[in-house]
Scaffold this active site. Structure first.
Site, PDB file in Angstrom:
ATOM      1  N   SER A 144      -9.892   1.076  -4.312  1.00  0.00           N
ATOM      2  CA  SER A 144      -9.972  -0.260  -3.732  1.00  0.00           C
ATOM      3  C   SER A 144     -10.970  -0.261  -2.591  1.00  0.00           C
ATOM      4  O   SER A 144     -11.155   0.756  -1.901  1.00  0.00           O
ATOM      5  CB  SER A 144      -8.605  -0.697  -3.205  1.00  0.00           C
ATOM      6  OG  SER A 144      -8.686  -1.939  -2.522  1.00  0.00           O
ATOM      7  N   TYR A 157      -0.801   0.801   1.401  1.00  0.00           N
ATOM      8  CA  TYR A 157      -1.750   0.565   0.311  1.00  0.00           C
ATOM      9  C   TYR A 157      -3.128   1.112   0.668  1.00  0.00           C
ATOM     10  O   TYR A 157      -3.745   1.837  -0.122  1.00  0.00           O
ATOM     11  CB  TYR A 157      -1.843  -0.924   0.010  1.00  0.00           C
ATOM     12  CG  TYR A 157      -2.816  -1.257  -1.098  1.00  0.00           C
ATOM     13  CD1 TYR A 157      -2.466  -1.072  -2.427  1.00  0.00           C
ATOM     14  CD2 TYR A 157      -4.094  -1.751  -0.810  1.00  0.00           C
ATOM     15  CE1 TYR A 157      -3.359  -1.374  -3.453  1.00  0.00           C
ATOM     16  CE2 TYR A 157      -4.988  -2.052  -1.825  1.00  0.00           C
ATOM     17  CZ  TYR A 157      -4.614  -1.866  -3.140  1.00  0.00           C
ATOM     18  OH  TYR A 157      -5.493  -2.157  -4.149  1.00  0.00           O
TER      19      TYR A 157
END
Length: 267
Positions: A144, A157
């Protein structure tokens, strides 16, 4: 350079295949002639997808319902993949949470690390020896843009995706000249469908439509990059901006700005 050629004995594995980027990756691989192993928790959804891909593209599709965040549950899958000819692995499954980490469910935060990082490591190590022995293989790591920076209110995350980002590019360096490709996908916001305004999430409301990219576009771009053995692919304006900010802007400046935005998501 290309992806490994499809053959009747080989399988392309896609985790998180029941929705979003995973479904799009499965469809794109099937369209390119690859038989598949689909992995996700929702077996019924994957069976529907598998039937469509078999009918549309004439490929073999195996379905493996599995909660990859459960270390015991994924052991059987790891053992199976270690013994099979896996030509392509798409490590796509992942989850995210928003808000102060001290206020979040510790069990779910641990599961997030297990799914986003440890399962990626396990599955990669399961297929890698066979790929190296054949001198052919391709691994797509879905990291990401969030993994490039510190993000308050998205701490678990961001940290777990930082592992994926770094693991992918480090592994790539080790595999140079081996015939095994490793590409990191580091996207920003990816939209799977146009949301109903009445059901739109706070993410949909805060991120303008023009800044989203589709899962289909993301899948095609990613597999093209993997075929070309590119190190990293970053689709979308937001992803590129986050990647640039994370790499070139001091974290003391970036973290409060990005954290303020993610605080709204947690709210």
């Amino acid at each position: 350079m290309t992806l490994p050629e499809p053959n009747p004995n080989a399988r392309a594995v896609v985790t998180g295949a029941s929705s979003g980027i995973g479904t799009a990756l499965a469809a794109e691989l099937a369209a390119r002639g690859h038989s598949l192993i689909l992995v996700a928790r929702r077996g019924d959804v994957m069976e529907e997808l598998a039937a469509t891909l078999r009918r549309t593209h004439g490929v073999e599709v195996d379905v493996r319902p599995c909660d990859l965040s459960d270390r015991d549950a994924r052991t059987a899958l790891v053992d199976e993949l270690s013994a099979r000819e896996v030509s392509v692995l798409c490590n796509n499954a992942g989850i995210a949470t928003f808000g102060p980490v001290a206020d979040l469910d510790p069990a779910y935060e641990r599961a997030q690390v297990e799914l986003n990082a440890v399962a990626v490591h396990d599955l990669t190590l399961a297929v890698l020896p066979g790929m190296l022995a054949r001198g052919s293989g391709a691994i797509l790591m879905v990291g990401s843009a969030a993994g490039n920076m510190a993000i308050p209110h998205n701490a678990t995350y961001a940290a777990s995706k930082a592992f994926v980002n770094t693991f992918s590019e480090s592994l790539r360096g080790e595999l140079k000249g081996s015939g095994v490709h490793v590409t990191l996908l580091a996207p920003g916001p990816v939209r799977t469908q146009t949301p109903d305004p009445a059901d739109a999430s706070i993410v949909d409301k805060l991120v303008p439509d023009a800044l989203w990219v589709s899962s289909e576009y993301t899948a095609k771009l990613s597999l093209d990059a993997l075929a070309a053995n590119k190190m990293r692919v970053v689709p979308g304006i937001v992803g590129k901006a986050m990647s640039t900010a994370g790499q070139y802007t001091p974290r003391a400046i970036v973290a409060p700005i990005v954290g303020a935005f993610y605080k709204k998501l947690g709210g």
